[in-house]
Design an enzyme around this catalytic site. Structure first.
Site, mmCIF file in Angstrom:
data_model
loop_
_atom_site.group_PDB
_atom_site.id
_atom_site.type_symbol
_atom_site.label_atom_id
_atom_site.label_comp_id
_atom_site.label_asym_id
_atom_site.label_seq_id
_atom_site.Cartn_x
_atom_site.Cartn_y
_atom_site.Cartn_z
ATOM 1 N N CYS A 1 -36.352 -20.307 10.950
ATOM 2 C CA CYS A 1 -37.188 -21.467 10.608
ATOM 3 C C CYS A 1 -37.834 -22.054 11.860
ATOM 4 C CB CYS A 1 -36.378 -22.492 9.823
ATOM 5 S SG CYS A 1 -37.465 -23.615 8.923
ATOM 6 N N HIS B 1 -34.362 -19.310 5.895
ATOM 7 C CA HIS B 1 -33.024 -19.692 6.343
ATOM 8 C C HIS B 1 -31.998 -18.652 5.873
ATOM 9 C CE1 HIS B 1 -33.663 -23.731 8.053
ATOM 10 N NE2 HIS B 1 -34.663 -23.805 7.197
ATOM 11 N N GLU C 1 -29.255 -17.975 7.064
ATOM 12 C CA GLU C 1 -27.867 -18.450 7.196
ATOM 13 C C GLU C 1 -27.336 -18.993 5.869
ATOM 14 O OE1 GLU C 1 -30.531 -20.013 8.225
ATOM 15 O OE2 GLU C 1 -30.309 -22.198 8.223
#
Ligand code: MN
Length: 239
Positions: free
Chosen positions: A109, A213, A215
């Protein structure tokens, strides 16, 4: 030996208190892929960053606020969000030093945007006010781990070698994006509306920025996203 991964941090204010923090999903994703995450505060003294970088096997640039447009020679438009000059300077400098030291860098990001600016590229301060035409919803209202739009991947790319798919879905929580791509980088994925969703370097070491994102998706048990982190950690181990 597991590689040590420097993880950049956000700063938040809570009343009169100021905190340095990292969303735990970043820590989880790096750990799950076999790295040792080490949180890096945004220190103001940049004179020792080469020494700090020499202690790291890889750099992970996390998400967060907008990047100061002065860093790519623009004045702010009204739609620009919150910026943190201390974080900008710290992240850009340590990114440049890690790249000088030929070490792997993964940005997510804001981290993708920082990577581009650190190498001389520019950003859209706000895609919705600066790009004509219909854009997708890049700031999803869905839960963080929900995949909302497609990315289309260049076949001749690190990202494709990691994932092996020409298109897949990602989550999306941004209003800025890469505009002019730094000369040392290339676009390796775009959204269906043409917004740049991944950039990378042709250099042999791992240099990758993704606009989404991953993660959150790793925590949501997405195997595709885990492959990005595994590829990064593997590159950090090869040093
Ligand atoms: Mn997006």
């Amino acid at each position: 030996m597991k590689p040590i991964i420097g993880v950049t941090s956000s700063e938040t204010f809570n009343g009169s208190k100021e905190y340095c923090q990292v969303h735990i999903d970043n820590i989880t994703a790096i750990s799950k892929a076999g790295g040792i995450p080490m949180i890096l505060p945004n220190v103001e003294d940049l004179s020792e960053l080469k020494r700090l970088a020499s202690q790291l096997d890889g750099l992970y640039l996390t998400g967060g606020e907008d990047v100061d447009p002065q860093l790519y020679n623009e004045e702010p438009i009204p739609e620009l969000g919150i910026i943190n000059p201390r974080r900008d300077l710290f992240e850009i400098k340590i990114t440049q030093i890690m790249l000088e030291q030929q070490k792997p860098v993964l940005g997510v990001c804001r981290g993708c945007q920082v990577l581009n600016v650190a190498l001389g590229g520019s950003l859209y301060q706000d895609i919705y006010s600066q790009i004509d035409g219909k854009l997708l919803k890049h700031r999803q209202s869905a839960p963080d781990g929900h995949m909302t739009h497609f990315v289309h991947v260049e076949k001749d790319s690190l990202l494709y070698r990691l994932i092996g798919l020409e298109q897949f879905k990602v989550n999306s929580r941004h209003h800025q994006a890469v505009s002019s791509v730094a000369s040392k980088l290339k676009v390796s994925a775009v959204a269906s509306d043409g917004i740049v969703e991944a950039i990378e370097s042709d250099a042999s070491n791992f240099i990758l920025g993704v606009q989404w994102h991953p993660e959150n998706l790793v925590v949501a048990e997405d195997a595709i996203s885990l492959r990005i982190y595994q590829g990064f950690i593997h590159a950090c181990q090869k040093l």
